[in-house]
Design an enzyme around this catalytic site. Sequence first.
Site, PDB file in Angstrom:
ATOM      1  N   TYR A  99      11.294  32.239   4.497  1.00 30.33           N
ATOM      2  CA  TYR A  99      10.029  32.891   4.819  1.00 30.33           C
ATOM      3  C   TYR A  99       9.927  33.210   6.303  1.00 30.33           C
ATOM      4  O   TYR A  99      10.386  32.437   7.160  1.00 30.33           O
ATOM      5  CB  TYR A  99       8.865  31.968   4.442  1.00 30.33           C
ATOM      6  CG  TYR A  99       8.643  31.852   2.948  1.00 30.33           C
ATOM      7  CD1 TYR A  99       8.465  32.992   2.160  1.00 30.33           C
ATOM      8  CD2 TYR A  99       8.601  30.606   2.329  1.00 30.33           C
ATOM      9  CE1 TYR A  99       8.248  32.876   0.788  1.00 30.33           C
ATOM     10  CE2 TYR A  99       8.377  30.486   0.965  1.00 30.33           C
ATOM     11  CZ  TYR A  99       8.204  31.637   0.197  1.00 30.33           C
ATOM     12  OH  TYR A  99       7.983  31.519  -1.142  1.00 30.33           O
ATOM     13  N   LYS A 137       0.846  -1.204   0.000  1.00 29.20           N
ATOM     14  CA  LYS A 137       0.000   0.000   0.000  1.00 29.20           C
ATOM     15  C   LYS A 137       0.879   1.251   0.000  1.00 29.20           C
ATOM     16  O   LYS A 137       2.068   1.190   0.344  1.00 29.20           O
ATOM     17  CB  LYS A 137      -0.895  -0.014   1.248  1.00 29.20           C
ATOM     18  CG  LYS A 137      -0.120  -0.005   2.572  1.00 29.20           C
ATOM     19  CD  LYS A 137      -1.019  -0.302   3.758  1.00 29.20           C
ATOM     20  CE  LYS A 137      -0.227  -0.303   5.058  1.00 29.20           C
ATOM     21  NZ  LYS A 137      -1.023  -0.811   6.188  1.00 29.20           N
ATOM     22  N   ARG A 162     -10.214  -0.806  15.137  1.00 26.44           N
ATOM     23  CA  ARG A 162     -10.154   0.000  13.919  1.00 26.44           C
ATOM     24  C   ARG A 162     -11.143  -0.581  12.906  1.00 26.44           C
ATOM     25  O   ARG A 162     -12.164   0.007  12.644  1.00 26.44           O
ATOM     26  CB  ARG A 162      -8.706   0.000  13.406  1.00 26.44           C
ATOM     27  CG  ARG A 162      -8.426   1.007  12.341  1.00 26.44           C
ATOM     28  CD  ARG A 162      -6.941   1.114  12.032  1.00 26.44           C
ATOM     29  NE  ARG A 162      -6.428  -0.042  11.319  1.00 26.44           N
ATOM     30  CZ  ARG A 162      -5.194  -0.110  10.800  1.00 26.44           C
ATOM     31  NH1 ARG A 162      -4.354   0.911  10.949  1.00 26.44           N
ATOM     32  NH2 ARG A 162      -4.780  -1.174  10.152  1.00 26.44           N
ATOM     33  N   MET A 209       7.913  25.322   0.251  1.00 24.24           N
ATOM     34  CA  MET A 209       7.194  24.304  -0.498  1.00 24.24           C
ATOM     35  C   MET A 209       8.147  23.463  -1.368  1.00 24.24           C
ATOM     36  O   MET A 209       8.056  22.240  -1.402  1.00 24.24           O
ATOM     37  CB  MET A 209       6.124  24.945  -1.392  1.00 24.24           C
ATOM     38  CG  MET A 209       5.247  23.925  -2.093  1.00 24.24           C
ATOM     39  SD  MET A 209       4.028  24.644  -3.189  1.00 24.24           S
ATOM     40  CE  MET A 209       3.005  25.572  -2.050  1.00 24.24           C
TER      41      MET A 209
HETATM   42  C1  PLP Z   1      -0.097  -1.760   6.909  1.00 17.29           C
HETATM   43  C2  PLP Z   1      -0.568  -3.059   7.412  1.00 17.29           C
HETATM   44  C3  PLP Z   1       0.333  -4.138   7.584  1.00 17.29           C
HETATM   45  C4  PLP Z   1       1.829  -3.991   7.435  1.00 17.29           C
HETATM   46  O1  PLP Z   1       2.397  -3.674   8.678  1.00 17.29           O
HETATM   47  P1  PLP Z   1       3.981  -3.510   8.864  1.00 17.29           P
HETATM   48  O2  PLP Z   1       4.146  -3.092  10.268  1.00 17.29           O
HETATM   49  O3  PLP Z   1       4.401  -2.437   7.905  1.00 17.29           O
HETATM   50  O4  PLP Z   1       4.604  -4.810   8.537  1.00 17.29           O
HETATM   51  C5  PLP Z   1      -0.189  -5.365   7.922  1.00 17.29           C
HETATM   52  N1  PLP Z   1      -1.513  -5.534   8.120  1.00 17.29           N
HETATM   53  C6  PLP Z   1      -2.405  -4.522   7.998  1.00 17.29           C
HETATM   54  C7  PLP Z   1      -3.848  -4.776   8.251  1.00 17.29           C
HETATM   55  C8  PLP Z   1      -1.963  -3.244   7.660  1.00 17.29           C
HETATM   56  O5  PLP Z   1      -2.838  -2.240   7.564  1.00 17.29           O
END
Ligand code: PLP
Length: 365
Positions: free
Chosen positions: A260, A37, A135, A309
């Site tokens: 700035y 991701k 979550r 920026m």
């Molecule tokens: C991002 C994520 C991971 C990866 O976790 P790391 O600590 O980067 O290995 C694994 N499982 C879920 C559900 C995540 O959101």
Amino acid sequence: MTAQQTQIEINLPNLRNNLNFLRSKLNSKTMIMAVVKALSYGADSKIISKELELQNIDYLAVAYLDEGIELRESGIMTPILVLHPQLNDFNKIFKYELEPSIYSFRILKEFTTSLVRHSKNNYPFQIKFNTGLNRLGFAQNDISDLIFLLKNLRPTFLFSHLGASEDSQQTSFTLDQIKKFNQISTVFEDKIGSTIKKHILNTSGILNYAEYQFDMVRCGIGLYGFGNDSKYTDFLRPILSLKTVISQINKIKKGESIGYNKGFVASKPTKSATLPIGHADGISRLYGKGKGKVFINGAFAKILGNVCMDMLMVDVTDIKCKEGDQVIIFDDTNFSAQEFASSIETISYEILTALSTRIKRIVIS
Ligand SMILES: *Cc1c(COP(=O)(O)O)cnc(C)c1O
């Protein structure tokens, strides 16, 4: 040393090293899901996924639909879990053969009606349970309703996510999460009368709780070179280096200011170097005013005043350097992204995923 521009180097040998190190912590049959991701934590998810596919990775995971589509469109064939699908995603999930995580009744209903609409009586999906992170995910007492609504549908995996696997002060919390996951899985499997594969460990989970690896592990940050503990720095190698160049050097007189809002005022004659990287590239303003530092010709140079920026200025009063010299913001040997991030009390994950797509990515194979 010279450099032409701001660039991110993606080191594929380091990626392979990290994958092999993590594999060495696992049983030979345990599958690995690479979490790619957020551009593979700021790298480039197509390049990283392609390399991981060559290394026979079992699964990929993305957070959102479009990240999965991008991988399919670039020819990635490996199963892809979408961790956080949204209500309107299912047509495309089917079209691109992505595997959704079903984490709530709202998503489950949309999934099952979409299956009917597409005349599918089976489709791979996974079920996420909440064991304490609070979550996403079903609760233990959702299981009966869940199984009722699933009818004959069977998930490929049950999974959950740990909230503090990197924290040695929180082992009882983590072990409790794992225990809950085991209980939930047992109840689920008893009710449907068959076993289902499972996963719960993220990177720190693999490093600290490898005995609970189940059938698969989900690995993000470890692949990219960080183990959430300095004892892994000899084994895990950061795959990203962020480098830039000195655009201009200025001699500042006592009493003059830099940047700035007069963010820095010289109390003595100062030599500053202007770098072509700013908060639009992912270097937060919080690094300004001396908190953050960069590495130039073997020495550290503090950031002067406010990060702009597209640029920032650093103090090179005591550093031998010239316009055109290379600057290392972080790399795998001199100064890690974790060290850079810790100067503003954040973590490697945040600086890496903040890196803008504007920065050119260069692959080192
Ligand atoms: C991002 C994520 C991971 C990866 O976790 P790391 O600590 O980067 O290995 C694994 N499982 C879920 C559900 C995540 O959101």
